[in-house]
Write a protein that holds these residues in place. Structure first.
Motif, PDB file in Angstrom:
ATOM      1  N   ASP A 197       2.330  -0.580   2.787  1.00  0.00           N
ATOM      2  CA  ASP A 197       1.009  -0.176   2.311  1.00  0.00           C
ATOM      3  C   ASP A 197       1.068   1.199   1.653  1.00  0.00           C
ATOM      4  OD1 ASP A 197       0.029  -2.494   3.359  1.00  0.00           O
ATOM      5  OD2 ASP A 197      -0.753  -1.593   5.180  1.00  0.00           O
ATOM      6  N   ASP A 198       0.076   1.459   0.809  1.00  0.00           N
ATOM      7  CA  ASP A 198      -0.048   2.769   0.177  1.00  0.00           C
ATOM      8  C   ASP A 198      -0.200   3.861   1.222  1.00  0.00           C
ATOM      9  OD1 ASP A 198       0.268   2.095  -2.430  1.00  0.00           O
ATOM     10  OD2 ASP A 198      -1.858   2.118  -2.943  1.00  0.00           O
ATOM     11  N   MET A 199       0.107   5.085   0.808  1.00  0.00           N
ATOM     12  CA  MET A 199      -0.065   6.234   1.691  1.00  0.00           C
ATOM     13  C   MET A 199      -1.524   6.346   2.136  1.00  0.00           C
ATOM     14  SD  MET A 199       0.491  10.282   0.826  1.00  0.00           S
ATOM     15  CE  MET A 199       2.229  10.081   0.500  1.00  0.00           C
ATOM     16  N   GLY A 200      -1.701   6.626   3.429  1.00  0.00           N
ATOM     17  CA  GLY A 200      -3.043   6.821   3.957  1.00  0.00           C
ATOM     18  C   GLY A 200      -3.719   5.579   4.487  1.00  0.00           C
ATOM     19  N   LEU A 201      -3.023   4.438   4.489  1.00  0.00           N
ATOM     20  CA  LEU A 201      -3.635   3.194   4.965  1.00  0.00           C
ATOM     21  C   LEU A 201      -3.250   2.856   6.407  1.00  0.00           C
ATOM     22  CD1 LEU A 201      -3.529   0.844   1.844  1.00  0.00           C
ATOM     23  CD2 LEU A 201      -5.297   2.431   2.595  1.00  0.00           C
ATOM     24  N   PHE A 220      -7.882  -4.893   7.613  1.00  0.00           N
ATOM     25  CA  PHE A 220      -6.601  -5.092   6.943  1.00  0.00           C
ATOM     26  C   PHE A 220      -5.438  -4.604   7.810  1.00  0.00           C
ATOM     27  CE2 PHE A 220      -7.476  -0.701   5.736  1.00  0.00           C
ATOM     28  CZ  PHE A 220      -6.229  -0.106   5.711  1.00  0.00           C
ATOM     29  N   GLN A 221      -5.693  -3.614   8.670  1.00  0.00           N
ATOM     30  CA  GLN A 221      -4.651  -3.173   9.593  1.00  0.00           C
ATOM     31  C   GLN A 221      -4.383  -4.231  10.659  1.00  0.00           C
ATOM     32  OE1 GLN A 221      -6.486   0.511  10.826  1.00  0.00           O
ATOM     33  NE2 GLN A 221      -5.280   1.727   9.376  1.00  0.00           N
ATOM     34  N   GLN A 222      -5.435  -4.893  11.124  1.00  0.00           N
ATOM     35  CA  GLN A 222      -5.249  -5.992  12.071  1.00  0.00           C
ATOM     36  C   GLN A 222      -4.459  -7.124  11.426  1.00  0.00           C
ATOM     37  OE1 GLN A 222      -8.729  -7.081  14.304  1.00  0.00           O
ATOM     38  NE2 GLN A 222      -8.029  -9.164  14.659  1.00  0.00           N
ATOM     39  N   GLU A 223      -4.711  -7.369  10.152  1.00  0.00           N
ATOM     40  CA  GLU A 223      -3.944  -8.375   9.431  1.00  0.00           C
ATOM     41  C   GLU A 223      -2.470  -7.990   9.380  1.00  0.00           C
ATOM     42  OE1 GLU A 223      -3.598 -10.208   4.886  1.00  0.00           O
ATOM     43  OE2 GLU A 223      -5.274  -8.932   5.439  1.00  0.00           O
ATOM     44  N   GLY A 224      -2.186  -6.692   9.188  1.00  0.00           N
ATOM     45  CA  GLY A 224      -0.804  -6.228   9.173  1.00  0.00           C
ATOM     46  C   GLY A 224      -0.116  -6.412  10.508  1.00  0.00           C
ATOM     47  N   VAL A 225      -0.839  -6.146  11.596  1.00  0.00           N
ATOM     48  CA  VAL A 225      -0.272  -6.354  12.936  1.00  0.00           C
ATOM     49  C   VAL A 225       0.033  -7.836  13.162  1.00  0.00           C
ATOM     50  CG1 VAL A 225      -0.723  -6.164  15.407  1.00  0.00           C
ATOM     51  CG2 VAL A 225      -1.379  -4.296  13.871  1.00  0.00           C
TER      52      VAL A 225
END
Length: 675
Positions: free
Chosen positions: A201-205, A182-187
């Protein structure tokens, strides 16, 4: 009627008809001579007195007309709004079969049985509106503003379909290998938006690593400016060193005060407060990429920090905003943030009217409400925002995530006594009980030195309005945290060594059941066991403790049965304090305990180590190297390799030595009670 016809001749009937017409004409003349603004007119009664009677209108209501017999003519109202990036819905005030028949003529029609609302493809919008305007029923249409409609129509182009398929080969391999899916999707999302987006995103993501990935992709646009709350400045530099090793260390510069200067560094990290005071200096340097962390600090366009950020972002090619709570209370707070990403976004007034239930008052527009919330969510996600909650990506997350927060060293107030103790600890001849007592003294003095830095971090933490556990060991630190909570109007509970069992249960129940109770201020030794606080998902250790079992038990106040979300653990570490000695000590104890087979009882090892490394999340044992020099780190790594094949006898010897040094604190940890 037969008798009347016999008594009245046709001539008499005609005469009576003419007389009635004459009286009617006289009455009309009287009404014309009466003033128009007078609702009453005079008439003479039989007794000669003047009587005021209502002035009858010429177009008086005729009850014999069928259309007026049942009800007056009514207007049917309808409201259109977007429900996805390509479909809109229409909500009508009353049921009208002829209008429904009109809806059925459109090819993209769809009806939701539960909500009883019709929706259509955006390409049918103009056709539907035209049909409703020409409809025989009296329909008032509240349509979608044309500028908003055009935003969605532009997103229907074919090239927008595969925006998440981006070439990430330009980004540092270390960072890419540490991205979760999901982090790659954000990038990829940020790249598809040209580096102008908000990651909410929520804290800690992992918003930090996503922002660094987008920034590194557009490295040709640097220099990079990172604007953050002062409490997390050094967390950003540590993340750069870890995830972007290809960036030389001297490229990173912390701008600490208005007297500081800007050189040829590629990355500058600055707080919002310093930026607002030194904005003229920064305007002279063109920053091609700007990251604004915790962007909800810019929720008001009237503040000095927003105006400073706006002046800097006006010249930037790429702007990335990060916030887990972009709108703390009202939708109007989003407009100022989005305007930094999209300068030609909807005007402030149009946004307020459409999405904030804007009302004109004697003092101007009032935009404190909310309206068309679903459309606003779709609009933001279509244009610039990506937001994932923990529940959305829970399958990709480990059950427990740990972070180290480097406290601002400029807020660590060391004194001569601490310097003296540090020199004493460096002496090789000090061993055994004397070294232990000296470290205890250093630990106590460090609690006073770090209070200001802790309060600075906790102040920013409370802005997020998230339930959390705040652990500390010394009473002065617990008192300082409580003072911050009270100054911010935060409801909290406190459990320390003086809390009796009855009060302890009442405090726990209050935290678990009351949504407004956001913080639990806890003593590490008094509240590390025997309580369940699963209402929170965040645990913050304001101080360290040399027994890893105690730390793990404290973590598991939230990470236990009944917890359905990922738990984030944050350790606040201060350099040039006792932490420089406590981290290596914690690591050594964990290593020895693992070698003698006690690791299964420690919840700190419950998280799969290989999965953590795959996703770039470090376990507690890797954090101690942050305070070592590069040479010491290399030596430490070599020592780890050699120790990995150490013999059991050596482990037993280390364990015996540790127990002699710290037996009191190991005795305080009941191994049977560890969850």
């Amino acid at each position: 009627m037969d008798k009347m016809e016999k008594r009245c001749s046709p001539a008499e009937i005609e005469q009576k008809r003419l007389l009635a017409l004459q009286r009617r004409q006289q009455a009309q003349l009287k009404m014309q001579t009466t003033p128009k603004n007078s609702p009453l007119q005079q008439s003479n009664s039989n007794d000669g007195t003047n009587v005021m009677r209502p002035n009858k209108l010429n177009n008086r209501f005729n009850p014999m007309e069928a259309k007026n017999f049942f009800s007056r003519t009514s207007i049917l109202t309808s409201k259109c709004y977007m429900i996805s990036n390509e479909r809109f819905a229409i909500d009508i005030s009353t049921f009208d079969p002829t209008v429904i028949d009109t809806f059925k003529t459109l090819p993209s029609k769809s009806y939701d049985v539960k909500t009883r609302i019709w929706d259509f493809h955006i390409n049918d919008y103009d056709s539907l509106i035209q049909k409703l305007k020409n409809h025989k029923s009296n329909i008032s249409v509240n349509g979608i503003p044309q500028n908003i409609l055009q935003i969605f129509k532009k997103r229907l182009k074919p090239e927008q379909e595969n925006i998440l398929k981006q070439d990430l080969s330009k980004i540092d391999n270390k960072l890419i290998s540490n991205l979760m899916p999901f982090q790659q999707e954000g990038v990829c999302f940020g790249i598809s938006k040209g580096g102008r987006c908000m990651i909410a995103d929520d804290m800690g993501l992992g918003k930090t690593i996503q922002a660094l990935g987008i920034a590194h992709y557009f490295q040709e646009s640097w220099p990079l400016l990172i604007v953050v709350p002062s409490s997390v400045r050094y967390q950003w530099s540590e993340a750069i060193y870890e995830f972007l090793p290809s960036i030389p260390v001297h490229y990173v510069h912390h701008f600490l005060n208005t007297k500081d200067c800007i050189g040829d560094e590629k990355i500058t990290i600055i707080s919002y407060e310093i930026l607002s005071r030194a904005v003229i200096t920064f305007e002279k340097h063109m920053y091609g990429f700007v990251i604004l962390d915790e962007s909800h600090a810019l929720k008001s366009n009237k503040t000095a920090r927003f105006q400073a950020a706006q002046r800097i972002c006006a010249h930037a090619r790429h702007v990335v905003l990060l916030s887990g709570t972009p709108a703390l209370s009202r939708p109007i707070e989003l407009h100022s943030q989005i305007s930094l990403i999209l300068p030609r976004f909807i005007s402030y007034e149009n946004y307020g009217v459409r999405y904030c239930a804007g009302q004109m008052t004697d003092y101007g527009w009032n935009f404190i409400g909310s309206s068309n919330a679903k459309e606003l969510e779709v609009l933001l996600k279509t244009t610039c925002m990506i937001r994932r909650s923990k529940t959305d990506v829970l399958s990709q997350l480990p059950s427990k995530t740990r972070q180290v927060i480097i406290l601002d060293p400029h807020l660590i107030k060391t004194d001569k006594q601490m310097t003296k103790i540090e020199k004493k600890l460096q002496k090789s001849m000090i061993t055994g009980r004397e070294k232990h007592n000296t470290l205890l003294e250093y630990f106590r003095e460090s609690s006073f030195a770090r209070i200001k830095a802790i309060c600075n971090y906790v102040t920013d933490l409370f802005e997020n309005k998230k339930k959390c556990l705040l652990y500390a060991h010394h009473r002065n630190v617990l008192d300082a945290i409580c003072e911050v909570a009270e100054s911010k109007g935060i409801e909290y509970i406190r459990i320390d060594g003086q809390t009796n069992p009855e009060e302890r249960k009442l405090q726990v129940d209050r935290f678990q059941e009351c949504d407004n109770c956001l913080a639990a201020v806890l003593s590490i030794t008094a509240a590390n066991a025997g309580v369940t606080l699963t209402a929170a998902h965040l645990v913050v250790f304001a101080e360290l403790y040399w027994n890893p079992g105690i730390l793990c038990q404290a973590e598991d106040r939230v990470h236990r049965i009944g917890q359905n979300e990922n738990v984030l653990i944050q350790y606040l570490v201060a350099k040039n304090t006792a932490d420089d000695h406590l981290w290596p000590l914690i690591k050594k104890k964990l290593s020895v305990l693992n070698e003698v087979g006690l690791n299964q009882d420690l919840s700190i090892n419950n998280v799969d180590t290989s999965s953590q490394k795959e996703y770039g999340q470090r376990d507690l044992t890797s954090f101690m190297n942050i305070s070592l020099s590069p040479g010491e780190q290399s030596q430490s790594q070599d020592d780890e390799k050699n120790n990995s094949v150490s013999k059991a006898s050596s482990s037993a010897k280390d364990l015996k030595e540790m127990l002699e040094i710290d037996e009191d604190y190991f005795d305080s940890c009941s191994w049977d009670d560890i969850a």
